[in-house]
Design a protein around this motif. Structure first.
Motif, PDB file in Angstrom:
ATOM      1  N   ARG A  75      47.353  27.643  33.173  1.00  0.00           N
ATOM      2  CA  ARG A  75      47.037  29.160  33.338  1.00  0.00           C
ATOM      3  C   ARG A  75      48.433  29.848  32.996  1.00  0.00           C
ATOM      4  O   ARG A  75      48.291  30.963  32.353  1.00  0.00           O
ATOM      5  N   ALA A  76      49.592  29.286  33.093  1.00  0.00           N
ATOM      6  CA  ALA A  76      50.974  30.208  32.748  1.00  0.00           C
ATOM      7  C   ALA A  76      50.790  30.298  31.306  1.00  0.00           C
ATOM      8  O   ALA A  76      50.858  31.581  30.746  1.00  0.00           O
ATOM      9  N   SER A  77      50.176  29.590  30.425  1.00  0.00           N
ATOM     10  CA  SER A  77      50.022  29.423  29.088  1.00  0.00           C
ATOM     11  C   SER A  77      48.668  30.545  28.617  1.00  0.00           C
ATOM     12  O   SER A  77      48.976  31.269  27.744  1.00  0.00           O
ATOM     13  N   ALA A  78      47.945  30.464  29.443  1.00  0.00           N
ATOM     14  CA  ALA A  78      46.695  31.578  29.359  1.00  0.00           C
ATOM     15  C   ALA A  78      47.318  32.982  29.577  1.00  0.00           C
ATOM     16  O   ALA A  78      46.853  33.932  28.777  1.00  0.00           O
ATOM     17  N   TYR A  79      48.064  33.278  30.511  1.00  0.00           N
ATOM     18  CA  TYR A  79      48.566  34.652  30.954  1.00  0.00           C
ATOM     19  C   TYR A  79      49.454  34.838  29.719  1.00  0.00           C
ATOM     20  O   TYR A  79      49.467  36.048  29.166  1.00  0.00           O
ATOM     21  N   ALA A  80      50.368  34.175  29.311  1.00  0.00           N
ATOM     22  CA  ALA A  80      51.196  34.387  28.238  1.00  0.00           C
ATOM     23  C   ALA A  80      50.216  34.842  26.846  1.00  0.00           C
ATOM     24  O   ALA A  80      50.705  35.978  26.001  1.00  0.00           O
ATOM     25  N   ALA A  81      49.201  34.082  26.302  1.00  0.00           N
ATOM     26  CA  ALA A  81      48.421  34.059  25.385  1.00  0.00           C
ATOM     27  C   ALA A  81      47.955  35.450  25.755  1.00  0.00           C
ATOM     28  O   ALA A  81      47.617  36.288  24.736  1.00  0.00           O
ATOM     29  N   PHE A  82      47.113  35.768  26.737  1.00  0.00           N
ATOM     30  CA  PHE A  82      46.608  37.150  26.971  1.00  0.00           C
ATOM     31  C   PHE A  82      47.458  38.210  26.732  1.00  0.00           C
ATOM     32  O   PHE A  82      47.091  39.370  26.293  1.00  0.00           O
ATOM     33  N   GLU A  83      48.832  38.144  27.258  1.00  0.00           N
ATOM     34  CA  GLU A  83      49.597  39.107  27.239  1.00  0.00           C
ATOM     35  C   GLU A  83      49.979  39.599  25.435  1.00  0.00           C
ATOM     36  O   GLU A  83      50.312  40.708  25.159  1.00  0.00           O
ATOM     37  N   ALA A  84      49.844  38.536  24.648  1.00  0.00           N
ATOM     38  CA  ALA A  84      50.049  38.710  23.324  1.00  0.00           C
ATOM     39  C   ALA A  84      48.759  39.701  22.770  1.00  0.00           C
ATOM     40  O   ALA A  84      48.959  39.977  21.441  1.00  0.00           O
ATOM     41  N   LEU A  85      47.589  39.360  23.479  1.00  0.00           N
ATOM     42  CA  LEU A  85      46.537  40.428  22.791  1.00  0.00           C
ATOM     43  C   LEU A  85      46.863  42.025  22.922  1.00  0.00           C
ATOM     44  O   LEU A  85      47.642  42.391  23.862  1.00  0.00           O
ATOM     45  N   GLY A  86      46.032  42.649  22.000  1.00  0.00           N
ATOM     46  CA  GLY A  86      46.440  44.034  22.246  1.00  0.00           C
ATOM     47  C   GLY A  86      45.739  44.722  23.198  1.00  0.00           C
ATOM     48  O   GLY A  86      44.625  44.053  23.854  1.00  0.00           O
ATOM     49  N   PRO A  87      46.145  45.723  23.957  1.00  0.00           N
ATOM     50  CA  PRO A  87      45.226  46.680  24.836  1.00  0.00           C
ATOM     51  C   PRO A  87      43.760  46.405  24.774  1.00  0.00           C
ATOM     52  O   PRO A  87      43.109  46.068  25.796  1.00  0.00           O
ATOM     53  N   SER A  88      43.277  46.960  23.739  1.00  0.00           N
ATOM     54  CA  SER A  88      41.683  46.897  23.618  1.00  0.00           C
ATOM     55  C   SER A  88      41.339  45.486  23.663  1.00  0.00           C
ATOM     56  O   SER A  88      40.052  45.344  24.250  1.00  0.00           O
ATOM     57  N   GLU A  89      41.647  44.567  23.070  1.00  0.00           N
ATOM     58  CA  GLU A  89      41.149  43.243  23.186  1.00  0.00           C
ATOM     59  C   GLU A  89      41.415  42.478  24.571  1.00  0.00           C
ATOM     60  O   GLU A  89      40.657  41.904  24.874  1.00  0.00           O
TER      61      GLU A  89
END
Length: 109
Positions: A75-89
């Protein structure tokens, strides 16, 4: 195949990249290294642009797999990966997983 082999296969953009991502997703529940490699893969432009399904990219599939693994590391990895996405994505992703915040997303695969 090792996690490194699978990550290399996914990153190479060959015809088996999707299978490699999904194998790492399967391993993420019990293997922190697989989860870490999925997070790294989700940041690759090639996976972000590779739409495996209608809307879902392989990067999204990696993040969804990490969330579904439901381990602290995944889950921590998922949160980090999500944060790397652009705002619209990020907004599109949250709409897809039907959550207001990434922390509220608990998809099942």
């Amino acid at each position: 195949m090792t996690n490194a082999d699978l990550a290399d296969l996914a990153a190479s953009g060959g015809p088996y990249r999707g299978k490699a991502v999904f194998e790492l997703v399967d391993r993420a529940r019990s293997d922190d290294d697989a989860a870490s490699r999925l997070e790294q893969l989700s940041r690759l432009t090639t996976l972000r642009e590779d739409r495996a399904f209608h809307l879902v990219s392989l990067a999204w599939a990696a993040i969804i797999g990490l969330l579904a693994a439901e381990t602290v590391h995944a889950r921590a990895s998922a949160y980090a990966a999500f944060e790397a996405l652009g705002p619209s994505e990020q907004a599109d992703f949250l709409a897809y997983v039907q959550a207001e915040r990434i922390e509220d997303a608990h998809p099942r695969i």
